[in-house]
Design an enzyme around this catalytic site. Structure first.
Site, PDB file in Angstrom:
ATOM      1  N   ASP A   1       0.876  -1.169   0.000  1.00 33.56           N
ATOM      2  CA  ASP A   1       0.000   0.000   0.000  1.00 33.56           C
ATOM      3  C   ASP A   1       0.912   1.216   0.000  1.00 33.56           C
ATOM      4  O   ASP A   1       2.079   1.123  -0.378  1.00 33.56           O
ATOM      5  CB  ASP A   1      -0.957  -0.019   1.196  1.00 33.56           C
ATOM      6  CG  ASP A   1      -2.297   0.662   0.890  1.00 33.56           C
ATOM      7  OD1 ASP A   1      -2.257   1.827   0.459  1.00 33.56           O
ATOM      8  OD2 ASP A   1      -3.351   0.052   1.086  1.00 33.56           O
TER       9      ASP A   1
ATOM     10  N   HIS B   1       2.150   1.416  -3.217  1.00 37.14           N
ATOM     11  CA  HIS B   1       1.301   2.427  -3.838  1.00 37.14           C
ATOM     12  C   HIS B   1       1.917   3.809  -3.703  1.00 37.14           C
ATOM     13  O   HIS B   1       1.232   4.818  -3.882  1.00 37.14           O
ATOM     14  CB  HIS B   1      -0.100   2.380  -3.245  1.00 37.14           C
ATOM     15  CG  HIS B   1      -0.815   1.095  -3.560  1.00 37.14           C
ATOM     16  ND1 HIS B   1      -2.055   0.777  -3.042  1.00 37.14           N
ATOM     17  CD2 HIS B   1      -0.463   0.044  -4.338  1.00 37.14           C
ATOM     18  CE1 HIS B   1      -2.429  -0.421  -3.491  1.00 37.14           C
ATOM     19  NE2 HIS B   1      -1.477  -0.883  -4.265  1.00 37.14           N
TER      20      HIS B   1
END
Length: 450
Positions: A233, A257
């Site tokens: 993430d 991410h």
């Protein structure tokens, strides 16, 4: 006179604490039952007792190379000028259902909606690890959680956050996290320096490590340097209420991410506010995003003076990505704020002003774009972008023709692995409001203006 009672609690005061010069500077050495119990005893009571005894100006010390079980959460939210010497190795429970059962236990409440396995709060907290990579780790055994999650779920319920670090004038150095269950560090406060972090959320089985954020930041005057973050993430997510934040130096990747602002504006009744955020000198490897801004359709607020500079990308799907129509496919436990996750009216926007992207180099992931987090069709990161060729160096989705102002991009030199020309998706970043954008805002081949 301290001996018998403190021994029972499972920690000892160092000799300096017993001397006459300063009764307020104590060192509480946490005793471990790990080896004697063959790894079954819980050292959390001893850890909690050490924090209680050394809560004011003391040092809580975990010995070099010693293993400790933290089988229940540790809440230490009344600290002042405390140093945490994390030289040993901490182990969280390996039983998934046991941890899930603790998730809603009010015994461990911190005032937040989520469970933090370690909650530290108070001024002047210093978390000091060691550069020795063989010790000083927090082992969360997240692999079992990732493996137990079944498609199309985006993570098991009842996952705790690892650490809440809420301080002013604090430091964290050589924090090392191995296989976190999900979120690593929630930073709250002001005047905080973080350096030399290692976060390893690499899955060895192919299951996806959902929501293994590195740093979630809500604060001011925060500096994070020299990070190595491999996760599933955001490596860093800067959230509403954050101002004057620097993330500089290091490497992020695996299924990351990237370096994110947001998400902002989920609560349609709250005004999101973020300013003076800089991301600089970062290498991004095998990530979905490098630079990312995400705000919700129908949100409100202002993000101002944000920059990503000197970014090296290798096999990254979206090097530069801006969306003002963000959605979160995850469960309620992954939502930052209250607010509808679908069917939202598009009647307001978190506005963006004075954004800079400069000196990007590297390669775009053309052949195997994305990551293992896709559980929808279209995939959450392709929503609203139906004709992607995965040659896109830049994607800018402004919600209206007035919601993006003073965007500037220069020296964006990222190349698709296919060796096709890099391309752009650009919506509503008007030339009138963005005279130094650096290219014509239109879908097609990326042609920088001179």
């Amino acid at each position: 006179m301290f001996g018998p009672s403190l021994a029972i609690l499972g920690f000892t005061l160092a000799a300096s604490a017993l001397g006459k010069p300063s009764p307020y500077h104590k060192t509480c050495q946490v005793a471990s039952k790990y080896a004697a119990s063959n790894g079954t005893a819980d050292d959390s009571p001893a850890i909690a007792a050490a924090f209680a005894a050394c809560a004011n100006g003391g040092t809580v010390s975990f010995a070099v190379g010693v293993d400790y079980n933290a089988l229940t959460p540790v809440i230490a939210t009344n600290l002042s000028d405390v140093t945490i010497e994390m030289y040993g190795n901490i182990h969280l429970p390996q039983n998934v259902t046991y941890v899930q059962a603790l998730f809603n236990d009010t015994t461990y409440a911190t005032g937040a909606s989520n469970l933090y396995w370690f909650a530290f709060a108070g001024p002047g907290i210093k978390y000091v690890g060691t550069p020795n990579v063989t010790t000083g780790w927090i082992n969360s055994y997240g692999q079992a959680w990732w493996d137990a999650n079944k498609y199309p779920s985006t993570g098991l319920e009842g996952r705790p956050h690892l650490i809440q670090f809420n301080t002013t004038g604090g430091k964290m150095q050589h924090f090392k996290s191995r296989k976190p269950i999900a979120w690593n560090v929630q930073l709250i406060g002001s005047d905080i320096e973080i350096s030399d972090t290692i976060i390893d959320a690499y899955s060895t089985t192919g299951s996806f490590p959902f929501n293994t954020d590195g740093f979630d930041v809500t604060g001011t005057e925060i500096k994070i340097t020299n990070s190595v973050i491999y996760n599933g993430d955001d490596a860093i997510a800067v959230q509403s209420g954050s101002h004057n934040v620097l993330f500089q130096g290091g490497t992020i990747g695996y299924q990351s991410h990237g370096m994110s602002i947001g998400s902002l504006g989920q609560s349609q009744s709250s005004f999101a506010n973020v300013s003076n955020i800089a991301f600089d000198d970062i290498t991004v490897v095998n990530a979905v995003y490098a630079s990312r801004f995400k705000s919700w359709e129908g949100g409100q607020g202002l993000a101002k003076n944000i920059s990503w500079t000197n970014i090296r990308v290798y096999n990254v799907t979206f090097p530069i990505f801006v969306t003002q129509t963000y959605i979160n496919q995850g469960s309620t436990s992954t939502q930052l704020q209250s607010g509808a996750t679908s069917g939202r009216p598009n009647n307001s926007t978190v506005n963006m002003e004075d954004f800079t992207w400069a000196n990007f180099t590297g390669t775009i992931n053309t052949f195997r774009p994305g990551d293992g987090s896709c559980v929808t069709n279209p995939c959450w990161y392709n929503v609203g972008l139906p004709n992607l060729t995965h040659t896109e160096a830049i994607i800018v989705e402004c919600n209206t023709n007035t919601s993006c102002k003073n965007f500037e991009m220069s020296n964006i030199e990222v190349i698709p692995q296919s060796l096709d020309a890099p391309s752009v998706v650009c919506i509503n970043a008007t030339q009138a409001l963005n005279p130094n954008l650096g290219f014509a805002c239109a879908n097609g081949t990326y042609v920088p203006t001179l």
